[in-house]
Design a protein around this motif. Sequence first.
Motif, PDB file in Angstrom:
ATOM      1  N   GLU A 230       0.817  -1.212   0.000  1.00 30.63           N
ATOM      2  CA  GLU A 230       0.000   0.000   0.000  1.00 30.63           C
ATOM      3  C   GLU A 230       0.849   1.260   0.000  1.00 30.63           C
TER       4      GLU A 230
ATOM      5  N   ARG B 137     -15.023  -4.856  -3.285  1.00 27.49           N
ATOM      6  CA  ARG B 137     -14.840  -3.577  -2.576  1.00 27.49           C
ATOM      7  C   ARG B 137     -13.364  -3.216  -2.520  1.00 27.49           C
ATOM      8  N   GLU B 138     -12.548  -4.265  -2.257  1.00 28.58           N
ATOM      9  CA  GLU B 138     -11.126  -4.024  -2.084  1.00 28.58           C
ATOM     10  C   GLU B 138     -10.496  -3.530  -3.382  1.00 28.58           C
TER      11      GLU B 138
ATOM     12  N   LEU C 227     -11.322   0.130  -4.401  1.00 34.49           N
ATOM     13  CA  LEU C 227     -10.789   1.236  -3.598  1.00 34.49           C
ATOM     14  C   LEU C 227      -9.859   2.125  -4.400  1.00 34.49           C
ATOM     15  N   ASP C 228      -9.086   1.503  -5.286  1.00 30.14           N
ATOM     16  CA  ASP C 228      -8.109   2.272  -6.050  1.00 30.14           C
ATOM     17  C   ASP C 228      -8.763   3.202  -7.049  1.00 30.14           C
TER      18      ASP C 228
ATOM     19  N   ARG D 291     -11.118   5.186  -6.575  1.00 35.70           N
ATOM     20  CA  ARG D 291     -11.600   6.434  -6.005  1.00 35.70           C
ATOM     21  C   ARG D 291     -10.682   7.600  -6.321  1.00 35.70           C
TER      22      ARG D 291
END
Lengths: 332, 334
Positions: free
Chosen positions: A191, A325-326, A329-330, A332
């Motif tokens: 991350e 969902r995971e 996230l990117d 966004r």
Amino acid sequence: MADLLNALAVAGKSALGFQAIFFALLAIGINVQFGYAGLLNFGQIAFAMLGGFGIAISVSKWGLPFWVGVLVGLAAAVVLALLLGLPTLRLRADYLAIATIATAEGLRLLFRSVSATPVTNGTRGLSAFNTDFIALAPWNTSQRYSILGTSWSGGELWVALVGWILVILGSLLVFALMRSPWGRVLKSIREDEDAVRALGKNVYVYKMQALVLGGIFGALGGMVYAVGTGSAVPDQYQNANTFLAYAALILGGAARVLGPVIGSMILLFILQFADTGLRLLISNGIIPEDLLSSTDVAQIRFVLVGLGLMLLLIFRPQGIFGDRREVMLDAR
Amino acid sequence: MPADLPPHGATASGAGTTGAAPQRLAQAALRDLPWEVGVPKPDAAVVVDGVTRTFGGLTAVSVDHLEIQRGGITGLIGPNGAGKTTLFNLLTGFDQPDTGTWSFNGQSLGKMSPHQVARLGVVRTFQLTKALSRLTVLQNMLLGAQGQRGESFFRALVPGTWRAQEKANTEKAMDLLQRFKLDAKKDDFAGILSGGQRKLLEMARALMSDPQVVMLDEPMAGVNPALTQSLLGHVKDLREEGMTVIFVEHDMDVVRDISDWVVVMSAGKIIAEGPPESISQNQAVVDAYLGAHHDAPLTVEDEDRVLAEVEAEIAREEHRDTPGSADSSKGTGR
């Protein structure tokens, strides 16, 4: 109908055979490196080649026992990981990608070169190094066995059994590591490295450990492949295999323990099913010979896999096991 | 460790009375100091000496001497490009200076990598918040804990060696999350938090490591006013727990409100130091922010006078070709 069942059975055999194991092990390694730690290793096949040739050279050329050959292959993979990691892991992620892709191609060319012929036998490669291993099979390896409508040789079955045990053990290892604090650090590095550094973790060491661990899985995959085919030829270790392993990983879902395993099985199933199925349709005259000849099938099946991957990335970008969902996230 | 205790159980307060006492300590210690650049502090936690950092021809940081008082909140302000973040990077090992030494508790931090600095107890946050998006809020917090046995590769495989520690860390993390009002979000991905919540999470994560010095790079940037108040409260709590806080901020109200001491940087240099009330009257600071002549508009007469002076000087220079005379600097002022 019987033809269709037969095509399914052949594809099923392929999804359980040593090639699926080969890709599964490669992809498990890539999963540790890319899926969890964010390292771009584009030369996983180089580790596989060192694993395969580690056994082949040790047994055929140096006359060492099979298990010593396994250790030689693993040690070579660790050394390669260290050599690749030392200069590049302090730099930005792309440098590892450049170094690994160049190494994979360079090592293959080195192994098939004339000057390496005394050791690797050049383009012809080495063979007859797996007899010690096949002899360990608890059943008669010269006989053929019929399983799920396809015929397996005893040797094939033995390699597949040991291979799948390796895959299961590897998956358990990854599972245990990734739920531990060690795995948490690795995912955090993926991350944001700097945040992890600011919290007192030695990022370099973790990246190196991930690279070595993934390389060991690559070497194991190469060993299964070499033992399964019974020969080690440098040109079998084309870097396209690395990208097929990436495809398998993304198909199954990156950063998921079972993603690479199921992904490789599905990849091999689709490749084989497309192959047998298309040939069947051509021989039955359903697809006219002018449109597609049976010689084109070998290429067309990869086109189909590519199309399938595109559809997957559009409709299910997280892969089969991923969490939507995971992945989102990117965005966004 | 201190973070387990309620705020007023802090080590810094000798008297151990109400929460306001420790603030008095830091402020009182600094009260009688002269308002000069590089003034020695009675109890310095961080000492910077002759640190310079250049990027090509640009000198980003050039600090002769700076001391940071232990247990106080030191505000670092300055116009954009003054070198505040670069100084942060240098102090925490994320960047290496061209020259100079700097130390924490008397131990030199030169040539140390970021993780080594962090292990000594100096943690930082970032201007652009670094929440680990695809980890849950609780996992973010647990990452902050130091000395975790399960973070070693081989011990990670034996859960027995780290399970108890992990449980203790989780409890500590939940306490902190409760304090920062993030406990309801513990199982959400950090990537879905709002900007302000990410700032809170980053600060809470830094506290998981039981730091001695907390360096906050623009903690209030992009945070709505209501959340600013709660962030301010948390920063004050850090001081009450005996931590040394250094923070970069642009909002002068915030700086005045919470700092015990303010350091002003401009163009890489420290141009002023002092308690917050001294700063707004400091001529060098006003000049740095607004330009030197901002409060003295030129009238026509002034302009003519300046022009005449300059012309007279040029005439003098032309008359006197031989060097050696020393009065050429006279009369060139405003």
